[in-house]
Design an enzyme around this catalytic site. Structure first.
Site, PDB file in Angstrom:
ATOM      1  N   ASP A   7       0.853  -1.184   0.000  1.00 17.28           N
ATOM      2  CA  ASP A   7       0.000   0.000   0.000  1.00 17.28           C
ATOM      3  C   ASP A   7       0.890   1.234   0.000  1.00 17.28           C
ATOM      4  O   ASP A   7       2.045   1.195   0.464  1.00 17.28           O
ATOM      5  CB  ASP A   7      -0.922   0.013   1.227  1.00 17.28           C
ATOM      6  N   GLU A   9       0.827   5.757   0.460  1.00 15.54           N
ATOM      7  CA  GLU A   9       0.137   7.023   0.712  1.00 15.54           C
ATOM      8  C   GLU A   9       0.822   8.075  -0.147  1.00 15.54           C
ATOM      9  O   GLU A   9       2.027   7.972  -0.440  1.00 15.54           O
ATOM     10  CB  GLU A   9       0.192   7.408   2.187  1.00 15.54           C
ATOM     11  N   GLU A  52      -6.263  17.982   1.641  1.00 15.61           N
ATOM     12  CA  GLU A  52      -7.236  16.885   1.549  1.00 15.61           C
ATOM     13  C   GLU A  52      -6.569  15.542   1.801  1.00 15.61           C
ATOM     14  O   GLU A  52      -7.151  14.648   2.419  1.00 15.61           O
ATOM     15  CB  GLU A  52      -7.918  16.881   0.178  1.00 15.61           C
ATOM     16  N   HIS A 153      -5.591   6.482   7.437  1.00 17.48           N
ATOM     17  CA  HIS A 153      -4.901   5.580   6.527  1.00 17.48           C
ATOM     18  C   HIS A 153      -3.406   5.616   6.846  1.00 17.48           C
ATOM     19  O   HIS A 153      -2.842   6.646   7.206  1.00 17.48           O
ATOM     20  CB  HIS A 153      -5.111   6.022   5.072  1.00 17.48           C
ATOM     21  N   ASP A 158      -2.321  -0.433   6.613  1.00 15.11           N
ATOM     22  CA  ASP A 158      -3.300  -0.873   5.626  1.00 15.11           C
ATOM     23  C   ASP A 158      -2.833  -2.129   4.904  1.00 15.11           C
ATOM     24  O   ASP A 158      -3.650  -2.990   4.551  1.00 15.11           O
ATOM     25  CB  ASP A 158      -3.579   0.244   4.625  1.00 15.11           C
TER      26      ASP A 158
END
Length: 233
Positions: A7, A9, A52, A153, A158
């Site tokens: 995963d 980010e 965001e 997250h 994750d």
């Protein structure tokens, strides 16, 4: 079979708009068993993280200031994942960002799928559960995987949760007490590896003749009552 559950980010949604990877987390499965090996790194994206995105993962610009840039971790990442099947939830997003990072290096780096197979667990879930919600949180609820620590997250967290979900979703078993689970931003700031050696062999229990006979009778009963018993086909 070696699989890497991965995963990332990022600073934002679209790598075509210049968005960069800021965290990569991977956990290793061999023959559908968690090995305890993992790869985790935070990355200085050399650009501003959108507000965001910070609201989703909580990783701030200040936190990333002293982290390595992608060029410093690329070889370690490739060494860890090369030759494995990557299991990624919404793979086009993560692979798209990884390939954009490799392309920026301009040093002979190839796209991810040239050295790894990729399995999109989101597509798999949609095929298995058409018309249902198949976000990672929804799958945790459906398969009884504890995600109570997932307030924000995080790539390593994750990846660990997705490993549990993937094994449950595809009929395997999973160890729920993974080693060194880091929560939030205070995780590793450098590439980390952990290896478990000299693990004792699992004890294998075989069914007795009487148990096999009872099992066969049960299967035949299911068939007689109008059910479709796959084990008798």
């Amino acid at each position: 079979m070696r699989q890497i559950v991965l995963d990332t980010e990022t600073t934002g949604i679209n790598p075509a708009d210049g968005h960069r990877i800021i965290e990569i987390g991977c956990v290793e499965l061999i023959d559908r068993k968690l090995t305890g090996n993992h790869f985790h790194v935070y990355i200085n994206p050399q650009r501003v993280v959108e507000e965001e995105a910070i609201a989703v993962h909580g990783i701030t610009n200040d936190f990333l200031e002293d982290k390595p840039v992608f060029a410093q971790v690329a070889d370690d990442l490739i060494e860890f994942i090369r030759g494995a099947q990557l299991v990624i939830h919404n793979a086009p997003f993560d692979v798209g960002h990884m390939d954009a990072e490799f392309a920026r290096l301009q040093a002979g780096y190839q796209p991810t799928e040239t050295f790894c197979d990729v399995l999109d667990s989101l597509k798999l879930a949609r095929d298995m559960r058409p018309g249902q919600r198949n976000s990672l949180d929804a799958l945790c609820k459906a398969y009884g995987v504890d995600n109570s620590s997932r307030q924000l997250h995080g790539a390593l967290l994750d990846a660990e949760i997705l490993a549990d979900v993937y094994l449950m979703m595809t009929g395997g078993q999973t160890a729920l007490n993974l080693h060194n689970r880091q929560r939030g931003q205070q995780g590793a700031s450098e590439v980390q590896h952990q290896e478990i050696k000299n693990r004792p062999a699992l004890k294998v229990l075989t069914a007795s003749a009487d148990e096999l006979e009872q099992h066969q009778q049960r299967l035949e009963l299911v068939q007689q009552e109008g059910g479709k018993c796959l084990w008798l086909e």
